[in-house]
Design a protein around this motif. Structure first.
Motif, short mmCIF file in Angstrom:
data_model
loop_
_atom_site.label_atom_id
_atom_site.label_comp_id
_atom_site.label_asym_id
_atom_site.label_seq_id
_atom_site.Cartn_x
_atom_site.Cartn_y
_atom_site.Cartn_z
N SER A 106 0.81 -1.21 0.00
CA SER A 106 0.00 0.00 0.00
C SER A 106 0.85 1.26 0.00
O SER A 106 0.41 2.31 0.47
CB SER A 106 -0.93 -0.01 1.22
N GLY A 107 2.08 1.15 -0.49
CA GLY A 107 2.93 2.33 -0.53
C GLY A 107 3.43 2.74 0.84
O GLY A 107 3.45 3.92 1.18
N VAL A 108 3.85 1.77 1.64
CA VAL A 108 4.34 2.05 2.99
C VAL A 108 5.79 2.54 2.91
O VAL A 108 6.63 1.93 2.24
CB VAL A 108 4.28 0.80 3.88
N THR A 109 6.08 3.64 3.60
CA THR A 109 7.45 4.15 3.66
C THR A 109 8.27 3.35 4.66
O THR A 109 7.83 3.10 5.79
CB THR A 109 7.45 5.63 4.08
N VAL A 110 9.46 2.97 4.26
CA VAL A 110 10.38 2.28 5.16
C VAL A 110 10.92 3.29 6.17
O VAL A 110 11.49 4.32 5.79
CB VAL A 110 11.57 1.68 4.37
N THR A 111 10.73 3.01 7.45
CA THR A 111 11.31 3.88 8.49
C THR A 111 11.91 3.00 9.59
O THR A 111 11.48 1.86 9.80
CB THR A 111 10.27 4.82 9.13
N ILE A 112 12.84 3.56 10.33
CA ILE A 112 13.48 2.81 11.41
C ILE A 112 12.50 2.54 12.54
O ILE A 112 12.54 1.50 13.19
CB ILE A 112 14.74 3.56 11.91
N THR A 113 11.57 3.47 12.78
CA THR A 113 10.59 3.27 13.85
C THR A 113 9.68 2.09 13.53
O THR A 113 9.38 1.27 14.40
CB THR A 113 9.74 4.55 14.03
N PRO A 124 12.39 -5.06 -0.74
CA PRO A 124 13.13 -4.03 -1.50
C PRO A 124 12.23 -2.84 -1.82
O PRO A 124 11.01 -3.00 -1.99
CB PRO A 124 13.51 -4.78 -2.79
N THR A 125 12.82 -1.68 -1.89
CA THR A 125 12.06 -0.49 -2.30
C THR A 125 11.58 -0.69 -3.73
O THR A 125 12.38 -0.95 -4.64
CB THR A 125 12.94 0.77 -2.22
N ILE A 126 10.26 -0.58 -3.91
CA ILE A 126 9.69 -0.75 -5.25
C ILE A 126 9.54 0.60 -5.95
O ILE A 126 9.59 0.70 -7.17
CB ILE A 126 8.31 -1.44 -5.18
N GLU A 223 9.31 21.30 -4.62
CA GLU A 223 10.12 20.71 -3.55
C GLU A 223 9.65 19.31 -3.16
O GLU A 223 8.46 19.01 -3.23
CB GLU A 223 10.09 21.58 -2.29
N ARG A 224 10.59 18.49 -2.75
CA ARG A 224 10.29 17.21 -2.11
C ARG A 224 10.83 17.30 -0.69
O ARG A 224 12.03 17.51 -0.48
CB ARG A 224 10.91 16.05 -2.88
N LEU A 225 9.94 17.18 0.28
CA LEU A 225 10.30 17.44 1.67
C LEU A 225 10.99 16.27 2.35
O LEU A 225 11.50 16.41 3.46
CB LEU A 225 9.04 17.80 2.47
N SER A 226 10.96 15.12 1.71
CA SER A 226 11.49 13.94 2.39
C SER A 226 11.87 12.86 1.38
O SER A 226 11.53 12.95 0.21
CB SER A 226 10.41 13.36 3.32
N LYS A 227 12.53 11.84 1.89
CA LYS A 227 12.73 10.61 1.14
C LYS A 227 11.59 9.67 1.52
O LYS A 227 11.32 9.48 2.70
CB LYS A 227 14.07 9.95 1.49
N GLU A 228 10.93 9.11 0.54
CA GLU A 228 9.83 8.17 0.80
C GLU A 228 10.05 6.89 0.00
O GLU A 228 9.46 6.68 -1.05
CB GLU A 228 8.48 8.80 0.43
N PRO A 229 10.92 6.02 0.49
CA PRO A 229 11.11 4.73 -0.19
C PRO A 229 9.93 3.82 0.12
O PRO A 229 9.72 3.41 1.26
CB PRO A 229 12.41 4.20 0.42
N LEU A 230 9.14 3.50 -0.88
CA LEU A 230 7.93 2.70 -0.68
C LEU A 230 8.24 1.23 -0.96
O LEU A 230 8.78 0.89 -2.02
CB LEU A 230 6.81 3.19 -1.60
#
Length: 340
Positions: A106-113, A124-126, A223-230
């Motif tokens: 569902s387009g989940v961002t990889v985060t450490i939390t 893997p990041t798709i 602008e892109r405010l963040s990295k969003e590896p989905l």
């Protein structure tokens, strides 16, 4: 009690080893066992056209949907052995945690939390994305830095909530957040003037832009405010299921790197390259090692295509450029580990 002879010790060790082999053979991992027993894979998805949305006949279509079908092919050899369920950003992770879904696409961002605190594992990041901001053109705003004091619409349960707060804090600007849970209300908040802007992954905003009543009245700021590896997300604790997800995604990337497509994959069955032979199951040794059908990668490519084909089929019509989502050999970030 009599001491064990060396021969007795060997017999006991052999029996323990045999029991271990039987256990390994009987269980492919709890998630895969559950999936095979059920006869289908349960997948949580979103509702963004191009990425995941039902077509006019009610059949799910989209970039992430094809990765779900690729997974069903890897496990069952059948792209139909899968069930897609739409889930909101607030509901999707708890649903995965409770076992309602076997995987989130569902387009989940990889985060450490999410990895350490919530215990999810990521494939893997798709899709490499970044958070954007959508505004009305008549606002005169052309940069995020001009939004000091603005009212910003945010979808709860996403990484966007924290990213936008970080952005304004870093630039010593203020804003008023308006949290909206329902996706349709999120867009309506901008159209009605309830908020000055909305923020979300830029891919999601681009899809929402074309759904607005007057798309030409709005603009996605540069602008892109963040990295969003989905990436695909699975519950922690089942390494074998995670590896099947990993290599299913990698197969589509590797196929594109080798120039193998849904149209020409049959011609590659005659390749004399041993790596291609292992990949396509002509040499079954690789598939035997990982416990999948020797033709699993062949079947994926034959049915849904390689990464580039999947991207072009669903996202190119929306105007998306490959950008970071190009192969590493073309200056992008997509890279598959070796298939050996």
């Amino acid at each position: 009690m009599n001491a064990l002879t060396p021969w007795s010790k060997w017999i006991i060790a052999a029996l323990i080893g045999a029991v271990g082999l039987v256990s390994t053979a009987a269980s492919a991992g709890p998630t895969l066992d559950r999936i095979k027993s059920r006869g289908l894979i349960k997948v949580g998805v979103g509702t963004t056209p191009g990425f995941f949305a039902p077509d006019n006949s009610g059949r799910w279509q989209g970039f992430f949907i094809d990765y779900g079908r690729a997974l069903a092919i890897a496990v069952f050899g059948d792209a139909t052995k899968i069930e897609f369920t739409s889930s909101s950003p607030q509901q999707r992770l708890p649903a995965l945690q409770s076992g309602e879904f076997d995987i989130l696409l569902s387009g989940v961002t990889v985060t450490i939390t999410r990895a350490f605190k919530l215990g999810f594992h990521f494939g893997p990041t798709i899709f490499y994305d970044g958070q954007g901001i959508l505004v009305r053109k008549d606002s005169g705003v052309t940069s995020a830095s001009q939004l000091d004091g603005a009212t910003i619409g945010i979808q709860s349960g996403t990484t966007g909530e924290l990213n936008i707060a970080d952005f304004f804090r870093k630039n010593a600007h203020r804003f008023t957040p308006v949290t909206v849970e329902d996706t349709s209300e999120f867009v309506a908040a901008l159209e009605s003037g309830r908020v000055d802007a909305i923020t979300q992954d830029s891919s999601d905003l681009a899809a929402k832009l074309v759904q607005l009543k007057k798309p030409n009245d709005y603009v996605l700021l540069p602008e892109r405010l963040s990295k969003e590896p989905l990436a695909p997300a699975v519950a922690g604790g089942d390494d074998r299921w995670l590896e099947i997800v990993n290599w299913t995604v990698n197969a589509t990337i590797q196929a594109e790197e080798w120039g193998i497509t849904s149209q020409n994959v049959d011609s590659f069955l005659k390749s004399e390259d041993p790596a291609v032979q292992r990949f396509l199951g002509v040499d079954p040794s690789l598939a035997q090692a990982i416990g999948l059908d020797p033709k699993w990668a062949y079947n994926i490519i034959k049915t849904v295509g390689n990464y580039g084909e999947i991207f072009d089929r669903h996202l190119k019509p929306l105007g998306w450029e490959r950008g970071y989502n190009r192969l590493w050999t073309s200056g992008g970030l997509l890279y598959s580990p070796p298939f050996r």
